[in-house]
Design a protein around this motif. Structure first.
Motif, PDB file in Angstrom:
ATOM      1  N   ARG A 150       0.847  -1.200   0.000  1.00 59.03           N
ATOM      2  CA  ARG A 150       0.000   0.000   0.000  1.00 59.03           C
ATOM      3  C   ARG A 150       0.877   1.243   0.000  1.00 59.03           C
ATOM      4  O   ARG A 150       1.883   1.299   0.708  1.00 59.03           O
ATOM      5  N   LYS A 151       0.475   2.239  -0.785  1.00 60.64           N
ATOM      6  CA  LYS A 151       1.194   3.516  -0.816  1.00 60.64           C
ATOM      7  C   LYS A 151       0.167   4.637  -0.892  1.00 60.64           C
ATOM      8  O   LYS A 151      -0.431   4.862  -1.931  1.00 60.64           O
ATOM      9  N   GLY A 152      -0.051   5.309   0.243  1.00 55.98           N
ATOM     10  CA  GLY A 152      -1.049   6.369   0.278  1.00 55.98           C
ATOM     11  C   GLY A 152      -2.442   5.810   0.072  1.00 55.98           C
ATOM     12  O   GLY A 152      -2.882   4.881   0.765  1.00 55.98           O
ATOM     13  N   ASP A 153      -3.131   6.344  -0.916  1.00 47.80           N
ATOM     14  CA  ASP A 153      -4.498   5.901  -1.224  1.00 47.80           C
ATOM     15  C   ASP A 153      -4.522   4.867  -2.340  1.00 47.80           C
ATOM     16  O   ASP A 153      -5.583   4.613  -2.924  1.00 47.80           O
ATOM     17  N   ASP A 154      -3.386   4.261  -2.641  1.00 48.75           N
ATOM     18  CA  ASP A 154      -3.307   3.300  -3.740  1.00 48.75           C
ATOM     19  C   ASP A 154      -2.729   1.976  -3.271  1.00 48.75           C
ATOM     20  O   ASP A 154      -1.926   1.913  -2.326  1.00 48.75           O
ATOM     21  N   LEU A 155      -3.142   0.920  -3.961  1.00 51.81           N
ATOM     22  CA  LEU A 155      -2.463  -0.361  -3.885  1.00 51.81           C
ATOM     23  C   LEU A 155      -1.445  -0.391  -5.010  1.00 51.81           C
ATOM     24  O   LEU A 155      -1.757  -0.003  -6.145  1.00 51.81           O
ATOM     25  N   ILE A 156      -0.233  -0.829  -4.717  1.00 47.09           N
ATOM     26  CA  ILE A 156       0.784  -0.870  -5.759  1.00 47.09           C
ATOM     27  C   ILE A 156       1.333  -2.287  -5.859  1.00 47.09           C
ATOM     28  O   ILE A 156       1.682  -2.907  -4.852  1.00 47.09           O
TER      29      ILE A 156
END
Length: 642
Positions: free
Chosen positions: A550-556
């Motif tokens: 997870r990075k901020g409001d995103d899944l990476i």
């Protein structure tokens, strides 16, 4: 000659002259002060000590007179002896003051010293008589002389003392007169020097004033010429020439100004030519062009743009807000409301400072629908957005042709699936011996038919999936999905291929990831394609890894291999249809070149981004993001074929 001197030299010269005059005036003032100080110092140093000494002698003389009277009144004995000693001490003090006075006279010039000694001689004579009379009186009293002799001597002493007092008083008067004379001389010197200093100061000030006025008038006259010339140039008269008869900085400025006027005249001529040429190019463009300022007001529009958006007169829309001139709608046309101002491409470009492009629906005034491909590019000056340029063209026919092409591919692919399925079925029957046992050669032929049919079916499925996504008919049905389970299932499906190639697979999914609303069928296609490519294009014994975090409001998600890599010269084409890198075509002959194009379309339609880094011979890493907010549900007609 003065005209040839530079303005800086003129000003410096004026300053130096004025400073010199100030120095001269200051010098004379200092001289005045010095002479006054010398005159009064002479009075203080010469007359005052002598006057003080005379005053002390007067005091001592009065004391002697009193001591004499006291001595006479005393009878012979100890008291008389004490009084006599006091009288003798006063006589000695009187002699000391006389010596001091004559010593002070030695500090003057010879002539002055002689005058002082001459004026003091009566005091010395009177003092000598007084001393002699005192000693005579003491001698008579000690010898026991008759009272008549003592009284006679006392009368002589009183007369001597009176003479001494008169002589001292006269000496004091003479010194005071000398002080008054010296003071008068000093006053005369002060008046003379003050008058001279004032005269020099007035002359210096007048000269400095005249010099300053002269230079100021010259500078002001030349500056007025420059101002008038600048005003005429500002009004557009580039033929005007400024004439200044001077070789200083203002004269050089006039020469430079005249050159600038000539250059501006030539520049404006070239600008007029370039403007005419640009207008010709602008009107001859096949695409519409609109430029706006930082506030979104239209500055320029060509005829093509006016025709595309139904503007009858370009001049009428110049200066108006671009959102007030024409209305845009979303490309799908399902939302009947116009596109909000904040989502208009030009407004977005002005706010974000980034290029914005897309296809938008437009309803012409004459009716019907028109699809406009638009791109808005911000115009920046020193890093600040100062406007934007919007390019547009009518892509209605192109989109229709593209739609027809997509439908044709979809139809052709769909129709191909039936015979291909039959071929696969019959080839499997042959391989299984349902039509009788095959010899080795027949078995090889049947296997080739089966493998080729399988590749054809994969190609047809890929074409169908692409046509479905491009047509916008794909169903998106998001549900809470555990990515750890999703990735584990795909890895399990690929386990056989990994073991066959003796590769190492590393999987790391962050343990704290929440369930996300995703269409598992679509996202599985992304992971499957990326992992299949990584396995296929990594030599045996290589390594493939999958990381999800997870990075901020995103899944990476990250998929990495240490395989063949993509040549740098070909990386820009990686997401194009049918792309396959030249370095892998000979190693792996199978492949449609549609996988990356397909997963890019899925990721971007899901609100995410995909990118990669690759180095030939060292491997490739793909990253893609998905919003934690999940995918938006969408009604459609078909799903992807896996």
């Amino acid at each position: 000659m003065f005209q040839k001197v530079s303005l800086q030299t003129k000003l410096i010269s004026a300053f130096l002259i004025t400073a010199s005059l100030v120095v001269v005036v200051s010098y004379f003032n200092l001289q005045t002060v010095s002479q006054v100080h010398e005159s009064f110092a002479n009075i203080v140093d010469s007359h005052v000590p002598r006057l003080n000494t005379l005053q002390e002698m007067r005091t001592v003389a009065a004391s002697i007179k009193g001591e004499t009277i006291a001595y006479q009144s005393k009878k012979a004995g100890s008291e008389s002896e004490v009084q006599k000693n006091q009288l003798l001490a006063d006589l000695e003090k009187l002699s000391d003051r006389e010596t001091d006075y004559l010593a002070l006279a030695n500090d003057n010039s010879d002539a002055e010293k002689q005058d002082i000694r001459t004026g003091f001689k009566p005091v010395s004579d009177a003092k000598a008589k007084t001393v002699d009379a005192v000693f005579e009186l003491i001698d008579l009293k000690e010898r026991g002389a008759t009272q008549t002799a003592i009284d006679t001597q006392e009368a002589t002493l009183v007369a001597a003392e009176a003479g001494l007092e008169r002589s001292i008083a006269m000496a004091i008067d003479q010194d005071l007169a000398s002080v008054r004379d010296s003071d008068a001389v000093a006053d005369a010197d002060v008046k003379r020097l003050t008058t001279l200093s004032m005269l020099i100061a007035v002359l210096a000030g007048a000269f400095a004033l005249l010099l300053g006025i002269s230079i100021s008038i010259t500078i002001a006259r030349n500056l007025k010429k420059l101002k008038d010339g600048a005003a005429r140039v500002a009004a557009g008269d580039f033929s005007h020439s400024i004439t200044i008869q001077s070789h200083d900085e203002l004269g050089q400025l006039a020469i430079t100004f005249n050159r600038m006027s000539s250059s501006l005249q030539e520049s404006y001529r070239r600008l007029d030519l370039e403007k005419s040429r640009d207008e010709a190019i602008l009107q001859g463009m096949s695409e519409g062009l609109i430029t706006v300022d930082v506030d979104g007001r239209i500055v320029l529009m060509n005829q093509v743009a006016a025709t595309l958006i139904g503007v009858s007169s370009i001049n009428e829309v110049i200066g108006r807000q671009i959102q007030d001139v024409y209305v845009l709608y979303g490309q799908d046309g399902k939302n009947e409301a116009p596109l909000p101002t904040s989502q208009r491409p030009v407004i977005v470009a002005l706010k974000t400072g980034e290029l914005v492009s897309g296809v938008y629906l437009f309803h012409p005034p004459e009716g019907g629908k028109r699809l406009l491909s638009m791109s808005a590019t911000p115009v920046k000056l020193k890093g600040n957005v100062v406007g934007a340029i919007a390019m547009m063209r009518d892509v209605t026919k192109e989109k229709e042709i593209d739609r027809m092409k997509t439908e044709f591919i979809s139809l052709a692919s769909h129709q191909l699936r039936t015979p291909l399925s039959a071929i696969r079925w019959f080839s499997e029957m042959l391989l299984n011996g349902d039509a009788g046992k095959l010899n080795d050669e027949q078995q090889e032929f049947a296997k080739n038919i089966s493998d080729s049919t399988e590749r054809m079916i994969q190609l047809v499925n890929s074409l169908l999936n692409i046509s479905r996504i491009e047509s916008g008919r794909i169903i998106i049905d998001p549900k809470p999905t555990d990515l750890s389970e999703l990735v584990a299932g795909i890895v399990n499906d690929l386990k056989a291929k990994i073991e066959e190639r003796n590769q190492t697979l590393i999987v790391s999914v962050h343990h704290d990831l929440p369930k996300v609303n995703l269409d598992a069928r679509l996202i599985s296609q992304v992971y499957m394609n990326l992992l299949t490519n990584a396995i296929k294009y990594t030599p045996k014994g290589g390594e493939v890894s999958v990381f999800v975090s997870r990075k901020g409001d995103d899944l990476i998600s990250q998929v990495t291999d240490n395989g063949y890599g993509i040549p740098k010269a070909e990386q820009a084409r990686a997401f194009q249809k049918f792309f396959r890198a030249e370095n892998v075509k000979k190693v792996e002959t199978d492949g449609t070149g549609l996988g990356l194009y397909l997963i890019k379309a899925i990721i971007e339609s899901s609100g995410g981004k995909i990118w990669f880094e690759s180095e030939e011979g060292k491997g490739t890493t793909f990253w893609f993001t998905l919003p934690l907010s999940g995918m938006k549900a969408k009604e459609g007609e078909v799903t992807l074929d896996m």
